[in-house]
Design an enzyme around this catalytic site. Structure first.
Site, mmCIF file in Angstrom:
data_model
loop_
_atom_site.group_PDB
_atom_site.id
_atom_site.type_symbol
_atom_site.label_atom_id
_atom_site.label_comp_id
_atom_site.label_asym_id
_atom_site.label_seq_id
_atom_site.Cartn_x
_atom_site.Cartn_y
_atom_site.Cartn_z
ATOM 1 N N GLY A 170 41.523 -49.844 62.533
ATOM 2 C CA GLY A 170 40.297 -49.147 63.218
ATOM 3 C C GLY A 170 39.498 -48.400 62.735
ATOM 4 O O GLY A 170 39.311 -48.639 61.298
ATOM 5 N N SER A 171 38.631 -47.672 63.330
ATOM 6 C CA SER A 171 37.833 -46.840 62.468
ATOM 7 C C SER A 171 38.260 -45.726 61.317
ATOM 8 O O SER A 171 37.685 -45.226 60.629
ATOM 9 C CB SER A 171 37.040 -45.813 63.288
ATOM 10 O OG SER A 171 36.287 -46.888 64.129
ATOM 11 N N THR A 172 39.762 -45.494 61.480
ATOM 12 C CA THR A 172 40.302 -44.641 60.213
ATOM 13 C C THR A 172 39.981 -45.305 59.002
ATOM 14 O O THR A 172 39.873 -44.579 57.826
ATOM 15 C CB THR A 172 41.812 -44.429 60.311
ATOM 16 O OG1 THR A 172 42.449 -45.822 60.218
ATOM 17 C CG2 THR A 172 42.186 -43.911 61.854
ATOM 18 N N PHE A 173 39.892 -46.660 58.861
ATOM 19 C CA PHE A 173 39.570 -47.377 57.596
ATOM 20 C C PHE A 173 38.169 -47.165 57.220
ATOM 21 O O PHE A 173 37.831 -47.589 56.251
ATOM 22 C CB PHE A 173 39.488 -49.218 57.890
ATOM 23 C CG PHE A 173 39.570 -49.494 56.639
ATOM 24 C CD1 PHE A 173 40.839 -49.914 55.661
ATOM 25 C CD2 PHE A 173 38.386 -50.243 56.024
ATOM 26 C CE1 PHE A 173 40.870 -50.290 54.415
ATOM 27 C CE2 PHE A 173 38.481 -50.860 55.006
ATOM 28 C CZ PHE A 173 39.603 -51.098 54.110
ATOM 29 N N LYS A 174 37.146 -46.523 57.788
ATOM 30 C CA LYS A 174 35.871 -46.010 57.573
ATOM 31 C C LYS A 174 35.984 -45.202 56.541
ATOM 32 O O LYS A 174 34.956 -45.103 55.601
ATOM 33 C CB LYS A 174 35.173 -45.567 58.685
ATOM 34 C CG LYS A 174 34.716 -46.944 59.834
ATOM 35 C CD LYS A 174 33.926 -46.234 61.103
ATOM 36 C CE LYS A 174 33.998 -47.367 61.868
ATOM 37 N NZ LYS A 174 33.573 -46.844 63.239
#
Length: 485
Positions: free
Chosen positions: A216-220
């Protein structure tokens, strides 16, 4: 000597020679093969004939040995708070062998390792009782307890690392199991193990190391690192070239932002603070699939990690343009273990240096002499020190006044990133709640954490990385900091 006696003598000599050849063949040539044979019960009897060494946390054993009643195996393994420590130690069973540290370090724990040859030889002369050596871990008991308590009855995992050394401080997976219930070789032990294997919640699965989730957005954080490292953007507060709406490449569909947040041309800092899908999806497409793969690989993706327990490879895939854009926001075929995402946070916190994760600090002989000490090792340099510090500013903004405010610790600088990962076909299942973070003190960063929560009991609208996962990460970071005071 007459002829018949001579023939008998020759025949007996041949028999003796054949016997000698056979004995030497069995004792030397096939010795290892026979020792390893699963049907050689003598080897197993000897293995459990003495107390097994212990696995140590904070100077105290979390394992032990007790005498077995009604069995030719004299001792069996027991654990202190087995469910909490099983993701670290694994199991050791008279009937079902061993896993994880109990398996990898079996030679030291049984006392049969070549590293303990001198100790075994000495005991022959002194008449000392044979015992196993000890494995001293890097685990922090307070952090492990905070992670285990934080997850509670939720399904999920926590991994915490010391960014400066790579030492694993916490490794929790829930639901868990007690290895003691099948440490023996009775029918009761066999039934207990079978029940665990049949459990639909898979309590014996180490989710921190062996389960990969869409991050999810942690990969941003990784996508932002790729943008900085490849010079797509140099300043974290300059506007990005990000339209709203943003149409996924080669498609007729738009990439949506959660909650209709204003993300048009948002800066990297602002895009991370409010978690703009459009900004980071476009960055991933602008860079292209290969550059995104290269950046992910520098953080440890696409290869197995050994701690020494093996962690499954996290995957940033080779893919087409629209899928690559989605992978850049942690969706599509992008998959990561909690350990991997803790490594991402650790590299950012450690000014761009990623250290090799490890959980065995020392091996000790039965007389407590240290026979091995781990030396820290740099695994890679995912980003420059300058760009790492820019990312730190961005992640710290997320915690100060963004989606990660529940991870704040008074008097401590905390950086983080939330994530709510879609799950199931067309997002039909309840999403995963993620949070990655680090804490900084005057002496650097002592801890980086990744938390993932699969809360099937929560209302769908209540599932968020900031709401479910951030408080757990905060408790783990605080436990590490408090333990160093």
């Amino acid at each position: 000597m007459n002829k018949p006696l001579r023939r008998i003598a020759v025949f007996c000599g041949v028999l003796i020679l054949a016997l000698l050849v056979r004995v030497n063949w069995l004792q030397y040539v096939r010795a290892d093969e026979l020792n390893a044979n699963e049907h050689n019960r003598r080897v197993q009897i000897e293995r459990y004939a003495h107390e097994r060494g212990n696995i140590i946390v904070d100077g105290n054993p979390v394992t032990g040995s007790v005498e077995t009643k009604g069995s030719d195996f004299k001792y069996k393994r027991v654990w202190k708070n087995g469910p909490m420590w099983a993701p670290v130690t694994g199991y050791s069973s008279q009937a079902f062998d061993a896993s994880q540290l109990e398996s990898i370090e079996d030679g030291i724990l049984t006392g049969n390792s070549d590293q303990l040859f001198f100790n075994r030889t000495l005991s022959l002369f002194t008449g000392g009782k044979k015992t196993g050596g000890n494995i001293v871990t890097t685990l922090n008991g307070a952090a492990q307890k905070a992670a285990f308590k934080g997850l509670g009855d939720k399904k999920g995992a926590v991994a915490a690392i010391d960014p400066q050394t790579g030492a694993i401080l916490a490794l929790v997976s829930t639901p868990s199991y007690d290895p003691s219930v099948f440490a023996g070789n009775s029918l009761k032990d066999a039934d207990a193990r079978q029940q665990l294997l049949k459990d639909k919640d898979k309590p014996m699965l180490n989710r921190a190391l062996r389960e990969t989730y869409p991050p999810g957005s942690t990969f941003k954080v990784v996508t932002a690192a790729a943008a900085l490292e490849n010079g797509l953007y140099t300043g974290i507060d300059e506007p990005t070239k990000s339209p709203l709406p943003y149409r996924l490449p080669l498609t007729t569909g738009n990439l949506e932002n959660e909650g209709n947040i204003p993300c048009e041309n948002a800066s990297l800092r602002e895009a991370l603070r409010v978690s703009c899908n459009t900004v980071f999806g476009k960055i991933s497409d602008d860079l292209g699939n290969q550059k995104m793969i290269d950046q992910a690989n520098k953080f440890g993706f696409n290869k197995e990690i050994f701690t020494p327990v093996r962690a499954d490879a996290s995957v940033y895939p080779k893919d087409n343009r629209p899928q690559n854009a989605m992978a850049g926001i942690g969706q599509a075929s992008n998959r990561a273990t909690p350990l991997q995402m803790a490594m991402v946070a650790a590299a950012v916190a450690n000014d761009g240096k990623l250290m090799q994760p490890y959980m065995v600090a020392e091996r000790k002989a039965p007389n407590l002499d240290v026979i091995y000490t781990h030396e820290k090792e740099q695994l890679s340099q995912p980003l420059s020190g300058e760009n790492a510090q820019k990312l730190q500013q961005m992640m710290e903004t997320v915690v100060k006044n963004g989606t990660g405010q529940r991870a704040e610790i008074p008097g401590v600088t905390v950086g983080g990133k939330t994530g709510t990962a879609q799950h199931g076909l067309n997002n039909s299942e309840k999403p995963y709640a993620w949070f990655i973070s680090y804490a900084k003190t005057d002496s650097g960063s002592p801890v980086a954490v990744a938390v993932v929560v699969e809360d099937g009991q929560a209302n769908r609208d209540d599932i968020s990385g900031g709401g479910l996962a951030a408080p757990i990460a905060q408790a783990v970071m605080k436990a590490v900091i408090d333990s160093k005071k």
